[in-house]
Design a protein around this motif. Structure first.
Motif, short mmCIF file in Angstrom:
data_model
loop_
_atom_site.label_atom_id
_atom_site.label_comp_id
_atom_site.label_asym_id
_atom_site.label_seq_id
_atom_site.Cartn_x
_atom_site.Cartn_y
_atom_site.Cartn_z
N ALA A 110 0.81 -1.22 0.00
CA ALA A 110 0.00 0.00 0.00
C ALA A 110 0.84 1.27 0.00
CB ALA A 110 -0.94 0.00 1.21
N LEU A 111 2.16 1.14 -0.12
CA LEU A 111 3.03 2.32 -0.13
C LEU A 111 3.74 2.44 -1.47
CD1 LEU A 111 4.87 2.13 3.33
CD2 LEU A 111 2.78 3.36 2.75
N THR A 112 3.93 3.67 -1.90
CA THR A 112 4.75 3.98 -3.06
C THR A 112 5.97 4.72 -2.53
OG1 THR A 112 2.81 4.18 -4.47
CG2 THR A 112 4.85 5.16 -5.28
N LEU A 113 7.14 4.28 -2.92
CA LEU A 113 8.38 4.87 -2.43
C LEU A 113 9.15 5.55 -3.55
CD1 LEU A 113 9.55 1.87 -0.23
CD2 LEU A 113 8.24 3.87 0.49
N GLY A 114 10.09 6.39 -3.15
CA GLY A 114 10.94 7.06 -4.11
C GLY A 114 10.33 8.36 -4.57
N GLU A 115 11.17 9.33 -4.81
CA GLU A 115 10.72 10.68 -5.15
C GLU A 115 9.78 10.69 -6.35
OE1 GLU A 115 13.15 14.30 -6.93
OE2 GLU A 115 13.72 13.90 -4.85
N SER A 116 10.20 10.09 -7.45
CA SER A 116 9.38 10.13 -8.67
C SER A 116 8.09 9.33 -8.51
CB SER A 116 10.17 9.65 -9.88
OG SER A 116 10.57 8.31 -9.71
N GLY A 117 8.17 8.18 -7.84
CA GLY A 117 6.99 7.36 -7.62
C GLY A 117 5.95 8.06 -6.76
N VAL A 118 6.42 8.74 -5.72
CA VAL A 118 5.50 9.46 -4.83
C VAL A 118 4.86 10.63 -5.57
CG1 VAL A 118 5.34 10.85 -2.72
CG2 VAL A 118 6.68 8.74 -2.71
N LEU A 119 5.66 11.37 -6.33
CA LEU A 119 5.11 12.49 -7.09
C LEU A 119 4.08 12.01 -8.11
CD1 LEU A 119 8.30 14.66 -7.60
CD2 LEU A 119 6.35 15.17 -6.12
N LYS A 120 4.33 10.86 -8.73
CA LYS A 120 3.40 10.29 -9.70
C LYS A 120 2.10 9.86 -9.01
CE LYS A 120 5.14 7.88 -12.99
NZ LYS A 120 5.76 6.81 -13.79
N ALA A 121 2.21 9.27 -7.80
CA ALA A 121 1.02 8.86 -7.05
C ALA A 121 0.18 10.06 -6.64
CB ALA A 121 1.44 8.05 -5.81
N ILE A 122 0.84 11.16 -6.29
CA ILE A 122 0.12 12.39 -5.93
C ILE A 122 -0.64 12.92 -7.14
CG2 ILE A 122 0.39 14.80 -5.24
CD1 ILE A 122 2.92 13.90 -3.65
N ALA A 123 0.05 13.04 -8.26
CA ALA A 123 -0.55 13.61 -9.46
C ALA A 123 -1.68 12.74 -10.03
CB ALA A 123 0.52 13.83 -10.52
N GLY A 141 11.93 5.30 7.32
CA GLY A 141 12.73 4.21 6.77
C GLY A 141 12.83 3.02 7.69
N GLN A 142 12.95 3.28 8.97
CA GLN A 142 13.03 2.21 9.97
C GLN A 142 11.74 1.40 9.99
OE1 GLN A 142 13.22 3.68 13.97
NE2 GLN A 142 14.06 1.77 14.77
N ALA A 143 10.60 2.06 9.94
CA ALA A 143 9.31 1.38 10.01
C ALA A 143 9.03 0.50 8.80
CB ALA A 143 8.19 2.40 10.18
N ILE A 144 9.49 0.92 7.63
CA ILE A 144 9.20 0.15 6.42
C ILE A 144 10.32 -0.80 6.05
CG2 ILE A 144 7.61 1.89 5.53
CD1 ILE A 144 9.82 2.84 3.64
N GLY A 145 11.39 -0.81 6.83
CA GLY A 145 12.49 -1.72 6.57
C GLY A 145 13.42 -1.27 5.47
N LYS A 146 13.42 0.03 5.17
CA LYS A 146 14.30 0.58 4.13
C LYS A 146 14.91 1.87 4.67
CE LYS A 146 11.82 -1.39 0.25
NZ LYS A 146 12.83 -2.27 -0.21
N MET A 179 13.06 8.87 2.45
CA MET A 179 12.59 10.18 2.92
C MET A 179 11.13 10.43 2.63
SD MET A 179 14.91 11.91 4.46
CE MET A 179 16.02 10.72 5.14
N SER A 180 10.52 9.65 1.73
CA SER A 180 9.12 9.90 1.39
C SER A 180 8.40 8.61 1.04
CB SER A 180 9.04 10.87 0.20
OG SER A 180 9.67 10.30 -0.93
#
Length: 103
Positions: free
Chosen positions: A20-33, A74-79, A83-84
């Motif tokens: 249920a999570l999208t990680l990485g700068e570009s992936g997060v920005l794409k999920a927002i848009a 990062g600690q909670a998701i194991g990575k 940062m986002s």
């Protein structure tokens, strides 16, 4: 104010394993848009540039931006070092919001 609730971070780990999570700068920005993000999590240790970029994008698309305690994301998701993260719309997003005290 950063999210401090341990139950929130435990549920965040479950959300990661559930996909249920999208990680990485570009992936997060794409999920927002694309409208797929219920809300965005940003680590408290993120740079000012990163904070502004996500704040501007979230404001433009009407997505809630929440800040976690430093290094807890990062600690909670194991990575460590992430940062986002964008949380996908659905039941887990609602549960996370209630644990964060935001709903």
């Amino acid at each position: 104010m950063a999210i401090e609730a341990d139950a929130f971070y435990a549920m965040l780990g479950i959300a990661m394993r559930a996909g249920a999570l999208t990680l990485g700068e570009s992936g997060v920005l794409k999920a927002i848009a694309s409208g797929k993000a219920a809300f965005v999590l940003l680590d408290g240790g993120a740079s000012e540039r990163t904070r502004k970029m996500f704040a501007d994008s979230c404001e433009h698309y009407g997505v809630r931006l929440m800040v976690t305690a430093q290094e807890r994301l990062g600690q909670a998701i194991g990575k460590p070092g992430r940062m986002s993260a964008a949380v996908a719309k659905g039941t887990l997003a609602g549960k996370l919001l209630s644990l964060a005290g935001e709903e």
